[in-house]
Design a protein around this motif. Structure first.
Motif, PDB file in Angstrom:
ATOM      1  N   GLU A  80      22.713 -44.064 -29.410  1.00  0.00           N
ATOM      2  CA  GLU A  80      21.983 -43.304 -30.407  1.00  0.00           C
ATOM      3  C   GLU A  80      20.583 -44.084 -30.742  1.00  0.00           C
ATOM      4  N   GLN A  81      20.322 -45.273 -30.747  1.00  0.00           N
ATOM      5  CA  GLN A  81      19.107 -45.714 -30.966  1.00  0.00           C
ATOM      6  C   GLN A  81      18.064 -45.634 -29.830  1.00  0.00           C
ATOM      7  N   ALA A  82      18.568 -45.522 -28.597  1.00  0.00           N
ATOM      8  CA  ALA A  82      17.926 -45.511 -27.607  1.00  0.00           C
ATOM      9  C   ALA A  82      17.421 -43.944 -27.300  1.00  0.00           C
ATOM     10  N   LEU A  83      18.359 -43.026 -27.535  1.00  0.00           N
ATOM     11  CA  LEU A  83      18.084 -41.656 -27.618  1.00  0.00           C
ATOM     12  C   LEU A  83      17.124 -41.422 -28.588  1.00  0.00           C
ATOM     13  N   LEU A  84      17.082 -41.672 -29.836  1.00  0.00           N
ATOM     14  CA  LEU A  84      15.734 -41.564 -30.736  1.00  0.00           C
ATOM     15  C   LEU A  84      14.284 -42.168 -30.391  1.00  0.00           C
ATOM     16  N   LYS A  85      14.493 -43.428 -29.727  1.00  0.00           N
ATOM     17  CA  LYS A  85      13.369 -43.747 -29.151  1.00  0.00           C
ATOM     18  C   LYS A  85      12.954 -42.961 -27.908  1.00  0.00           C
ATOM     19  N   SER A  86      13.804 -42.536 -27.115  1.00  0.00           N
ATOM     20  CA  SER A  86      13.325 -41.760 -26.005  1.00  0.00           C
ATOM     21  C   SER A  86      12.874 -40.248 -26.308  1.00  0.00           C
ATOM     22  N   GLU A  89      13.262 -37.683 -33.288  1.00  0.00           N
ATOM     23  CA  GLU A  89      14.259 -37.112 -34.044  1.00  0.00           C
ATOM     24  C   GLU A  89      14.695 -35.673 -33.795  1.00  0.00           C
ATOM     25  N   PRO A  90      15.876 -35.140 -33.783  1.00  0.00           N
ATOM     26  CA  PRO A  90      16.133 -33.794 -32.983  1.00  0.00           C
ATOM     27  C   PRO A  90      15.602 -32.782 -34.179  1.00  0.00           C
ATOM     28  N   SER A  91      15.574 -31.681 -33.704  1.00  0.00           N
ATOM     29  CA  SER A  91      15.184 -30.645 -34.725  1.00  0.00           C
ATOM     30  C   SER A  91      16.412 -30.419 -35.681  1.00  0.00           C
ATOM     31  N   GLU A  92      17.565 -30.506 -35.159  1.00  0.00           N
ATOM     32  CA  GLU A  92      18.892 -30.241 -35.912  1.00  0.00           C
ATOM     33  C   GLU A  92      19.985 -31.137 -35.487  1.00  0.00           C
ATOM     34  N   LEU A 104      20.106 -31.126 -31.320  1.00  0.00           N
ATOM     35  CA  LEU A 104      19.436 -30.200 -30.835  1.00  0.00           C
ATOM     36  C   LEU A 104      17.711 -30.261 -30.747  1.00  0.00           C
ATOM     37  N   TYR A 105      17.417 -30.426 -29.747  1.00  0.00           N
ATOM     38  CA  TYR A 105      15.858 -30.345 -29.698  1.00  0.00           C
ATOM     39  C   TYR A 105      15.267 -29.122 -29.120  1.00  0.00           C
ATOM     40  N   MET A 106      14.332 -28.623 -29.593  1.00  0.00           N
ATOM     41  CA  MET A 106      13.437 -27.515 -29.411  1.00  0.00           C
ATOM     42  C   MET A 106      12.324 -27.670 -29.172  1.00  0.00           C
ATOM     43  N   SER A 107      12.039 -27.340 -27.821  1.00  0.00           N
ATOM     44  CA  SER A 107      10.629 -27.844 -27.203  1.00  0.00           C
ATOM     45  C   SER A 107       9.674 -26.901 -27.663  1.00  0.00           C
ATOM     46  N   GLU A 108       8.279 -27.107 -27.289  1.00  0.00           N
ATOM     47  CA  GLU A 108       7.237 -26.375 -27.759  1.00  0.00           C
ATOM     48  C   GLU A 108       7.467 -24.804 -27.049  1.00  0.00           C
ATOM     49  N   ASP A 109       7.930 -24.682 -25.985  1.00  0.00           N
ATOM     50  CA  ASP A 109       7.935 -23.511 -25.224  1.00  0.00           C
ATOM     51  C   ASP A 109       9.123 -22.568 -25.724  1.00  0.00           C
ATOM     52  N   GLY A 110       9.973 -23.310 -26.599  1.00  0.00           N
ATOM     53  CA  GLY A 110      11.238 -22.287 -27.152  1.00  0.00           C
ATOM     54  C   GLY A 110      12.394 -22.766 -26.641  1.00  0.00           C
ATOM     55  N   ARG A 111      12.518 -23.783 -25.495  1.00  0.00           N
ATOM     56  CA  ARG A 111      13.766 -24.317 -24.880  1.00  0.00           C
ATOM     57  C   ARG A 111      14.469 -25.303 -25.647  1.00  0.00           C
ATOM     58  N   LEU A 112      15.734 -24.938 -25.511  1.00  0.00           N
ATOM     59  CA  LEU A 112      16.622 -25.722 -26.350  1.00  0.00           C
ATOM     60  C   LEU A 112      17.356 -27.112 -25.525  1.00  0.00           C
ATOM     61  N   PHE A 113      17.275 -28.328 -25.980  1.00  0.00           N
ATOM     62  CA  PHE A 113      18.034 -29.142 -25.280  1.00  0.00           C
ATOM     63  C   PHE A 113      18.848 -29.847 -25.959  1.00  0.00           C
TER      64      PHE A 113
END
Length: 127
Positions: A80-86, A89-92, A104-113
């Motif tokens: 989890e710590q490496a994910l945060l560095k990489s 913080e997620p959007s949700e 959930l990570y939301m990119s500037e172009d609206g794509r969801l990761f």
């Protein structure tokens, strides 16, 4: 007398080498619109931010995790710590009662990761 002086010089040189490696810096930079971590100055100085000293990253993360962090990538088994560095913080964050979390990570172009963590480790992820 010369031998004692030579030993003192050797100890001093060794201390300088050790202190030089301890004070090496890691820089957070924007490259092609992505946040990356590198051991040298950023091309665009305004995007540069010194974030950590090398020994802290080396002691906290495995070699594989450091590579993933530097490339803003995610892999199964990543902490989890490496994910945060990489990825930052997620959007949700959504938590279940059994140790699972969905980030959930939301990119500037609206794509969801999406990243699924179980007990603090990446279990699965989707672009």
């Amino acid at each position: 007398m010369m031998n004692q002086y030579g030993n003192q010089v050797a100890v001093l040189c060794g201390a300088l080498v050790i202190s030089a490696s301890v004070s090496a810096k890691i820089y957070q930079c924007q490259v092609d619109g992505k946040m990356v971590f590198q051991d040298h100055l950023c091309e665009a100085v305004e995007s540069q931010q010194e974030v950590a000293v090398v020994e802290n990253i080396k002691s906290e993360f495995s070699e594989q995790e450091r590579r993933l962090i530097n490339n803003n990538e995610v892999a199964i088994g990543m902490s989890e710590q490496a994910l945060l560095k990489s990825r930052g913080e997620p959007s949700e964050k959504h938590r279940s009662g059994r140790g699972a979390e969905q980030w959930l990570y939301m990119s500037e172009d609206g794509r969801l990761f999406q990243v699924l963590l179980i007990n603090g480790k990446v279990y699965d992820w989707r672009d």
